[in-house]
Design a protein around this motif. Structure first.
Motif, short mmCIF file in Angstrom:
data_model
loop_
_atom_site.label_atom_id
_atom_site.label_comp_id
_atom_site.label_asym_id
_atom_site.label_seq_id
_atom_site.Cartn_x
_atom_site.Cartn_y
_atom_site.Cartn_z
N MET A 244 52.64 -38.47 -26.07
CA MET A 244 53.97 -38.98 -25.82
C MET A 244 54.91 -38.55 -26.94
O MET A 244 54.55 -38.53 -28.11
N VAL A 245 56.11 -38.21 -26.59
CA VAL A 245 57.12 -37.78 -27.55
C VAL A 245 57.71 -39.00 -28.23
O VAL A 245 57.95 -40.03 -27.60
N GLU A 246 57.94 -38.88 -29.54
CA GLU A 246 58.53 -39.97 -30.30
C GLU A 246 59.80 -39.51 -31.00
O GLU A 246 59.94 -38.33 -31.32
N LYS A 247 60.67 -40.45 -31.24
CA LYS A 247 61.90 -40.19 -31.97
C LYS A 247 61.54 -39.80 -33.41
O LYS A 247 60.63 -40.38 -34.01
N LEU A 248 62.24 -38.80 -33.95
CA LEU A 248 61.97 -38.35 -35.31
C LEU A 248 62.45 -39.37 -36.33
O LEU A 248 63.53 -39.96 -36.19
N SER A 249 61.67 -39.55 -37.38
CA SER A 249 62.11 -40.37 -38.50
C SER A 249 63.20 -39.62 -39.26
O SER A 249 63.38 -38.40 -39.07
N ALA A 250 63.90 -40.29 -40.12
CA ALA A 250 64.98 -39.66 -40.89
C ALA A 250 64.44 -38.50 -41.73
O ALA A 250 65.04 -37.42 -41.79
N SER A 251 63.29 -38.68 -42.36
CA SER A 251 62.74 -37.61 -43.20
C SER A 251 62.27 -36.43 -42.35
O SER A 251 62.46 -35.27 -42.73
N ALA A 252 61.65 -36.70 -41.20
CA ALA A 252 61.22 -35.63 -40.31
C ALA A 252 62.43 -34.88 -39.76
O ALA A 252 62.40 -33.66 -39.62
N ARG A 253 63.49 -35.60 -39.44
CA ARG A 253 64.72 -34.98 -38.93
C ARG A 253 65.31 -34.04 -39.98
O ARG A 253 65.66 -32.92 -39.69
N GLU A 254 65.41 -34.51 -41.23
CA GLU A 254 65.97 -33.68 -42.30
C GLU A 254 65.15 -32.42 -42.51
O GLU A 254 65.69 -31.33 -42.68
N ALA A 255 63.84 -32.55 -42.49
CA ALA A 255 62.96 -31.39 -42.66
C ALA A 255 63.13 -30.41 -41.51
O ALA A 255 63.20 -29.19 -41.72
N ALA A 256 63.21 -30.93 -40.30
CA ALA A 256 63.37 -30.06 -39.13
C ALA A 256 64.71 -29.34 -39.15
O ALA A 256 64.79 -28.15 -38.84
N LEU A 257 65.76 -30.05 -39.52
CA LEU A 257 67.09 -29.44 -39.54
C LEU A 257 67.22 -28.36 -40.61
O LEU A 257 68.05 -27.45 -40.47
N ALA A 258 66.40 -28.43 -41.65
CA ALA A 258 66.42 -27.39 -42.68
C ALA A 258 66.03 -26.04 -42.08
O ALA A 258 66.48 -25.00 -42.57
N SER A 259 65.25 -26.07 -41.01
CA SER A 259 64.83 -24.81 -40.37
C SER A 259 65.81 -24.36 -39.29
O SER A 259 65.62 -23.31 -38.69
N LEU A 260 66.86 -25.15 -39.06
CA LEU A 260 67.86 -24.84 -38.03
C LEU A 260 69.26 -24.91 -38.63
O LEU A 260 70.07 -25.79 -38.27
N PRO A 261 69.60 -24.00 -39.54
CA PRO A 261 70.87 -24.11 -40.26
C PRO A 261 72.13 -24.00 -39.40
O PRO A 261 73.20 -24.50 -39.80
N ALA A 262 72.03 -23.42 -38.23
CA ALA A 262 73.22 -23.27 -37.37
C ALA A 262 73.51 -24.54 -36.56
O ALA A 262 74.56 -24.64 -35.93
N TRP A 263 72.60 -25.49 -36.57
CA TRP A 263 72.75 -26.73 -35.80
C TRP A 263 73.25 -27.83 -36.72
O TRP A 263 72.85 -27.92 -37.87
N SER A 264 74.11 -28.69 -36.17
CA SER A 264 74.65 -29.82 -36.92
C SER A 264 74.13 -31.12 -36.33
O SER A 264 73.98 -31.25 -35.11
N TYR A 265 73.90 -32.08 -37.21
CA TYR A 265 73.43 -33.38 -36.76
C TYR A 265 74.61 -34.26 -36.37
O TYR A 265 75.62 -34.30 -37.08
N GLN A 266 74.51 -34.94 -35.24
CA GLN A 266 75.52 -35.88 -34.76
C GLN A 266 74.91 -37.28 -34.84
O GLN A 266 74.17 -37.68 -33.93
N PRO A 267 75.19 -38.01 -35.90
CA PRO A 267 74.55 -39.32 -36.05
C PRO A 267 74.90 -40.33 -34.96
O PRO A 267 74.07 -41.16 -34.59
N ASP A 268 76.11 -40.25 -34.41
CA ASP A 268 76.51 -41.21 -33.38
C ASP A 268 75.68 -41.06 -32.10
O ASP A 268 75.52 -42.02 -31.35
N LYS A 269 75.15 -39.86 -31.87
CA LYS A 269 74.32 -39.61 -30.68
C LYS A 269 72.85 -39.41 -31.04
O LYS A 269 72.02 -39.25 -30.15
N ASP A 270 72.53 -39.39 -32.34
CA ASP A 270 71.20 -39.00 -32.81
C ASP A 270 70.79 -37.73 -32.08
O ASP A 270 69.77 -37.67 -31.39
#
Length: 96
Positions: free
Chosen positions: A1-27
């Motif tokens: 089952m897929v789970e929502k990423l934790s804040a630390s997992a999200r930050e690590a994942a986004l480091a590998s996707l520099p062209a993508w921006s995080y939208q906190p209001d929509k997670d």
């Protein structure tokens, strides 16, 4: 089952996707793409649509002439998941 990423997992994942921006209001993550014209933008959207069908994970997106904006979030978990990170990587590969 897929789970929502934790804040630390999200930050690590986004480091590998520099062209993508995080939208906190929509997670969610978002990326804007620009193309030479409408035909190129639409061709890209078609490739992404085929990928989405194959993976069973569909983006929220919009197109205005030569611009495509894609937002990824996993509705089943109420936010960002590994499915979104994987899809973003595959979309980046399609974009070249």
């Amino acid at each position: 089952m897929v789970e929502k990423l934790s804040a630390s997992a999200r930050e690590a994942a986004l480091a590998s996707l520099p062209a993508w921006s995080y939208q906190p209001d929509k997670d969610a993550i978002v990326r804007k793409f620009g193309f030479a014209d409408f035909s190129h933008a639409f061709a890209f959207m078609t490739r992404v649509a085929l990928l989405a069908e194959k993976t069973g994970h569909h983006p929220e997106w919009s197109n205005v002439y030569d611009k495509v904006t894609i937002t990824l979030s996993t509705h089943d978990v109420g936010g960002l998941s590994e499915k979104d990170i994987a899809m973003a990587g595959k979309i980046d590969a399609l974009a070249g």
